[in-house]
Write a protein that holds these residues in place. Structure first.
Motif, PDB file in Angstrom:
ATOM      1  N   CYS A   1       0.851  -1.188   0.000  1.00 53.46           N
ATOM      2  CA  CYS A   1       0.000   0.000   0.000  1.00 53.46           C
ATOM      3  C   CYS A   1       0.881   1.230   0.000  1.00 53.46           C
ATOM      4  O   CYS A   1       2.107   1.134   0.087  1.00 53.46           O
ATOM      5  CB  CYS A   1      -0.945   0.002   1.209  1.00 53.46           C
ATOM      6  N   THR A   2       0.296   2.407  -0.124  1.00 61.22           N
ATOM      7  CA  THR A   2       1.095   3.630  -0.259  1.00 61.22           C
ATOM      8  C   THR A   2       1.717   4.089   1.051  1.00 61.22           C
ATOM      9  O   THR A   2       2.451   5.074   1.068  1.00 61.22           O
ATOM     10  CB  THR A   2       0.234   4.767  -0.846  1.00 61.22           C
ATOM     11  N   MET A   3       1.447   3.404   2.146  1.00 57.59           N
ATOM     12  CA  MET A   3       2.114   3.732   3.401  1.00 57.59           C
ATOM     13  C   MET A   3       3.584   3.298   3.361  1.00 57.59           C
ATOM     14  O   MET A   3       4.478   4.057   3.686  1.00 57.59           O
ATOM     15  CB  MET A   3       1.401   3.061   4.574  1.00 57.59           C
ATOM     16  N   CYS A   4       3.834   2.050   2.935  1.00 57.55           N
ATOM     17  CA  CYS A   4       5.180   1.479   3.002  1.00 57.55           C
ATOM     18  C   CYS A   4       5.805   1.182   1.650  1.00 57.55           C
ATOM     19  O   CYS A   4       7.035   1.149   1.533  1.00 57.55           O
ATOM     20  CB  CYS A   4       5.164   0.192   3.830  1.00 57.55           C
ATOM     21  N   GLY A   5       4.962   0.943   0.635  1.00 56.23           N
ATOM     22  CA  GLY A   5       5.508   0.607  -0.679  1.00 56.23           C
ATOM     23  C   GLY A   5       6.407  -0.612  -0.611  1.00 56.23           C
ATOM     24  O   GLY A   5       6.048  -1.640  -0.023  1.00 56.23           O
ATOM     25  N   LYS A   6       7.644  -0.472  -1.175  1.00 57.03           N
ATOM     26  CA  LYS A   6       8.584  -1.600  -1.204  1.00 57.03           C
ATOM     27  C   LYS A   6       9.151  -1.946   0.181  1.00 57.03           C
ATOM     28  O   LYS A   6       9.788  -2.970   0.353  1.00 57.03           O
ATOM     29  CB  LYS A   6       9.726  -1.299  -2.156  1.00 57.03           C
ATOM     30  N   MET A   7       8.912  -1.064   1.161  1.00 58.83           N
ATOM     31  CA  MET A   7       9.363  -1.362   2.520  1.00 58.83           C
ATOM     32  C   MET A   7       8.325  -2.138   3.318  1.00 58.83           C
ATOM     33  O   MET A   7       8.505  -2.369   4.508  1.00 58.83           O
ATOM     34  CB  MET A   7       9.704  -0.069   3.264  1.00 58.83           C
ATOM     35  N   CYS A   8       7.267  -2.561   2.668  1.00 60.00           N
ATOM     36  CA  CYS A   8       6.203  -3.304   3.356  1.00 60.00           C
ATOM     37  C   CYS A   8       6.783  -4.547   4.030  1.00 60.00           C
ATOM     38  O   CYS A   8       7.377  -5.413   3.365  1.00 60.00           O
ATOM     39  CB  CYS A   8       5.125  -3.695   2.351  1.00 60.00           C
ATOM     40  N   SER A   9       6.608  -4.623   5.329  1.00 54.02           N
ATOM     41  CA  SER A   9       7.190  -5.743   6.083  1.00 54.02           C
ATOM     42  C   SER A   9       6.588  -7.076   5.670  1.00 54.02           C
ATOM     43  O   SER A   9       7.299  -8.082   5.572  1.00 54.02           O
ATOM     44  CB  SER A   9       6.985  -5.514   7.583  1.00 54.02           C
ATOM     45  N   VAL A  10       5.292  -7.091   5.428  1.00 50.22           N
ATOM     46  CA  VAL A  10       4.631  -8.342   5.059  1.00 50.22           C
ATOM     47  C   VAL A  10       5.136  -8.815   3.704  1.00 50.22           C
ATOM     48  O   VAL A  10       5.498 -10.001   3.525  1.00 50.22           O
ATOM     49  CB  VAL A  10       3.103  -8.158   5.039  1.00 50.22           C
ATOM     50  N   ARG A  11       5.205  -7.904   2.733  1.00 49.20           N
ATOM     51  CA  ARG A  11       5.695  -8.243   1.380  1.00 49.20           C
ATOM     52  C   ARG A  11       7.132  -8.768   1.447  1.00 49.20           C
ATOM     53  O   ARG A  11       7.452  -9.822   0.863  1.00 49.20           O
ATOM     54  CB  ARG A  11       5.630  -7.003   0.498  1.00 49.20           C
ATOM     55  N   ASN A  12       8.003  -8.067   2.175  1.00 48.12           N
ATOM     56  CA  ASN A  12       9.414  -8.447   2.194  1.00 48.12           C
ATOM     57  C   ASN A  12       9.649  -9.733   2.972  1.00 48.12           C
ATOM     58  O   ASN A  12      10.494 -10.552   2.592  1.00 48.12           O
ATOM     59  CB  ASN A  12      10.247  -7.304   2.771  1.00 48.12           C
ATOM     60  N   MET A  13       8.902  -9.951   4.058  1.00 49.91           N
ATOM     61  CA  MET A  13       9.029 -11.211   4.783  1.00 49.91           C
ATOM     62  C   MET A  13       8.572 -12.384   3.926  1.00 49.91           C
ATOM     63  O   MET A  13       9.203 -13.445   3.928  1.00 49.91           O
ATOM     64  CB  MET A  13       8.221 -11.156   6.086  1.00 49.91           C
ATOM     65  N   ASN A  14       7.494 -12.183   3.166  1.00 51.88           N
ATOM     66  CA  ASN A  14       7.038 -13.248   2.260  1.00 51.88           C
ATOM     67  C   ASN A  14       8.132 -13.583   1.255  1.00 51.88           C
ATOM     68  O   ASN A  14       8.405 -14.768   0.975  1.00 51.88           O
ATOM     69  CB  ASN A  14       5.766 -12.824   1.532  1.00 51.88           C
ATOM     70  N   ARG A  15       8.779 -12.547   0.715  1.00 53.40           N
ATOM     71  CA  ARG A  15       9.816 -12.770  -0.306  1.00 53.40           C
ATOM     72  C   ARG A  15      11.040 -13.470   0.300  1.00 53.40           C
ATOM     73  O   ARG A  15      11.569 -14.417  -0.279  1.00 53.40           O
ATOM     74  CB  ARG A  15      10.217 -11.437  -0.946  1.00 53.40           C
ATOM     75  N   VAL A  16      11.459 -13.018   1.469  1.00 57.58           N
ATOM     76  CA  VAL A  16      12.629 -13.633   2.110  1.00 57.58           C
ATOM     77  C   VAL A  16      12.328 -15.093   2.455  1.00 57.58           C
ATOM     78  O   VAL A  16      13.155 -15.986   2.218  1.00 57.58           O
ATOM     79  CB  VAL A  16      13.018 -12.855   3.384  1.00 57.58           C
ATOM     80  N   MET A  17      11.136 -15.344   3.011  1.00 58.15           N
ATOM     81  CA  MET A  17      10.767 -16.707   3.398  1.00 58.15           C
ATOM     82  C   MET A  17      10.670 -17.624   2.186  1.00 58.15           C
ATOM     83  O   MET A  17      10.831 -18.837   2.305  1.00 58.15           O
ATOM     84  CB  MET A  17       9.438 -16.705   4.151  1.00 58.15           C
ATOM     85  N   GLU A  18      10.426 -17.034   1.024  1.00 56.26           N
ATOM     86  CA  GLU A  18      10.348 -17.820  -0.219  1.00 56.26           C
ATOM     87  C   GLU A  18      11.688 -17.885  -0.943  1.00 56.26           C
ATOM     88  O   GLU A  18      11.788 -18.427  -2.050  1.00 56.26           O
ATOM     89  CB  GLU A  18       9.297 -17.204  -1.151  1.00 56.26           C
TER      90      GLU A  18
END
Length: 435
Positions: free
Chosen positions: A409-426
Motif C-alpha cells: 500500500c502507499t504507506m510502506c511501498g517496497k518497505m512493506c514488512s509483510v511483502r518483504n518477509m514473504n519474499r525472504v521466506m520464499e
C-alpha cells in the motif's frame, strides 16, 4: 405442554422454536441455552405478536449484542427518514432497534417498524405517553402510563424499558447526595418530575404487578431502566446509582416469580477504571440478569466523537461480562443522528462487541480475526475487503491512494514488512531502491 413465556417454557423443560433458532445462531447446545433462560441469565426477547422476528439471545455465554436507537421527535418528525435508517440498521445486522419516538405519528412508526423488522424491537412507553394522550406530564394518570405500556405490548414490542427503580426510597437517596448532572435519563427525569408534581409513588413501581401481567401475557422482556445512571464520570458509581440498582435487583426477582424475562440497564458515563466494578455490582445485586449498557462513555470531553468514547467503554464492559451494548453516535449530546451518524455508531458498537467477545472468550470469536490475519499475510486484498467490518470504507481508502505495487500500500511501498518477509521466506530477493 403449554407455556406463557420463554422463561416459563424453559423452567418446564420445554425447548421452544425461538430457543432452537438462537442455539443455532450461537452454535451452542440448546439445553445449555434453555438452562440459562430458566435461570434468568439469558433472555430471548420475543413478543408473541412480533411475527417478523428472527430471535436473538442476550446473556451469559452468548455473543455480545448491539442496539440502535431511532425514532421521531418534535424537531424531527419525519417517519420516512427514520424508516430508511431502520432498513440500513437491519442491513448492517444490528440485533436490536429501540424506538424512542416521543412526538407525532408514533403508533404509525412503531407498527411499521415491527412489521418490517426481523430485529428485536424495544420501546420506552413513558416517552410516548405525553404525545399519545396530548396531555401535560403532570395530568397523566398512573393507569394511563400502564395503558401505554399495554398498547406497545399489543403492537408487538419485544422489550419495554421501564424506569420502575426510581421510587420514593431512591429519590430520598438522590436528594441527599448532590450530583453534578442530576438525572440525565429522559425516562427517569420525566417520572421524577411526575412524582414531585403529584406527590405520588412511581406508577411503574406502585403497580409493578399490573405491569408484569402485561409482560406475561405477551411475553415482553422487561428492560429495567437506570433512571439514576451517571451523566458524567464525576457522578459514576455514586449512592443514588447503587441504591437504584438494589431496587432493580428486588424487581428482577419479582418478575422471575411471574416468569417474565428481565434485563438490567446500566451506565452511562463511567471512568474507565470503574467499569469492571459496575459490571460485577450489577451481576451480584441483580442475580446475574443480563446487563445492557449505554456505552459506557469513559470521558466527557469529546462531543462529536462519543461513538469512540463509548466504544472504548463498551469493549471493556463486554470483556468483563456486559451482554448488550447500546450504540452511541457521533451526534450524542448534540442532535438527532443522521443516517451517516447511525452507520458510524453501529460500526463502533460492533467493534466494541466483537473485541469484548474475544476478551471474555466466546467460542469462535477469534476465528474472524484469524481469517483476516491469514488474508493480510498473503496480501490478499479482496479477501481482506470481504472480511472487513466495513467493506465499503476499506475499498474506498484503498482506491483513494493507488500503490506502485499491487502487493503493498502507499504507506510502506517496497518497505512493506509483510511483502518483504514473504519474499525472504520464499528465498527471493528484497529490492527497495531498484526497479
Amino acid at each position: 405442554m403449554n407455556y406463557t413465556t420463554q422463561m416459563d417454557a424453559a423452567k418446564k423443560g420445554i425447548i421452544t422454536d425461538e430457543m432452537k433458532a438462537v442455539a443455532k445462531k450461537e452454535n451452542i447446545e440448546v439445553e445449555i441455552l434453555r438452562k440459562g433462560v430458566a435461570e434468568g441469565k439469558i433472555v430471548i426477547p420475543a413478543n408473541k405478536n412480533h411475527k417478523a422476528l428472527s430471535p436473538e439471545g442476550i446473556g451469559e455465554g452468548l455473543k455480545t449484542k448491539i442496539n440502535v436507537n431511532l425514532g421521531i421527535s418534535r424537531d424531527c418528525p419525519n417517519v420516512d427518514v427514520e424508516l430508511e435508517k431502520v432498513k440500513v440498521a437491519i442491513d448492517m445486522k444490528a440485533e436490536a432497534i429501540m424506538d424512542l419516538s416521543s412526538f407525532g405519528k408514533t403508533e404509525e412508526f412503531r407498527r411499521k417498524l415491527i412489521d418490517m423488522s426481523p430485529t428485536i424491537i424495544g420501546t420506552v412507553p413513558v416517552y410516548d405517553a405525553v404525545g399519545f394522550y396530548d396531555k401535560e406530564l403532570k395530568d397523566i394518570t398512573s393507569k394511563e402510563f400502564l395503558d401505554v405500556a399495554r398498547k406497545h405490548a399489543e403492537d408487538g414490542v419485544d422489550f419495554l424499558t421501564v424506569h420502575a427503580g426510581i421510587n420514593k426510597r431512591t429519590i430520598e437517596v438522590f436528594k441527599k447526595n448532590e450530583r453534578v448532572m442530576n438525572i440525565v435519563s429522559r425516562g427517569g427525569s420525566l417520572l421524577y418530575a411526575w412524582m414531585e408534581l403529584n406527590n405520588k409513588e412511581n406508577p411503574f413501581y406502585e403497580y409493578y404487578d399490573e405491569l408484569l401481567d402485561i409482560c406475561e401475557e405477551y411475553d415482553v422482556t422487561l428492560s429495567l431502566g437506570d433512571s439514576l445512571r451517571p451523566g458524567c464520570i464525576e457522578d459514576g458509581t455514586d449512592a443514588p446509582q447503587i441504591e437504584e440498582l438494589i431496587v432493580l435487583g428486588e424487581l428482577t426477582k419479582r418478575a422471575w416469580e411471574r416468569n417474565v424475562q428481565v434485563m438490567i440497564e446500566g451506565p452511562g458515563h463511567i471512568a474507565i477504571n470503574e467499569i469492571e466494578a459496575n459490571v460485577l455490582l450489577e451481576k451480584k445485586l441483580c442475580h446475574n440478569a443480563p446487563f445492557y449498557v449505554l456505552g459506557p462513555i469513559v470521558t466527557d470531553i469529546a462531543p462529536g466523537y462519543d461513538h469512540i468514547t463509548s466504544a472504548i467503554g463498551g469493549a471493556i464492559a463486554a470483556s468483563v461480562g456486559a451482554d448488550f451494548l447500546c450504540y452511541v453516535t457521533p451526534a450524542e449530546h448534540l442532535r438527532l443522528p443522521t443516517l451517516d451518524d447511525m452507520k458510524e455508531g453501529i460500526i463502533a458498537a460492533k467493534i466494541a462487541a466483537h473485541a469484548g467477545d474475544i476478551g471474555k472468550g466466546i467460542p469462535g470469536a477469534k476465528d474472524w480475526d484469524y481469517d483476516m490475519s491469514k488474508a493480510r499475510r498473503k496480501l490478499d486484498w479482496e479477501k481482506m475487503f470481504e472480511l472487513a467490518i466495513d467493506k465499503e470504507k476499506a475499498i474506498k481508502y484503498r482506491e483513494e491512494s493507488t500503490p506502485e505495487l499491487h502487493d503493498s500500500c502507499t504507506m510502506c511501498g517496497k518497505m512493506c514488512s509483510v511483502r518483504n518477509m514473504n519474499r525472504v521466506m520464499e528465498g527471493k530477493d528484497v529490492s527497495i531502491l531498484k526497479e
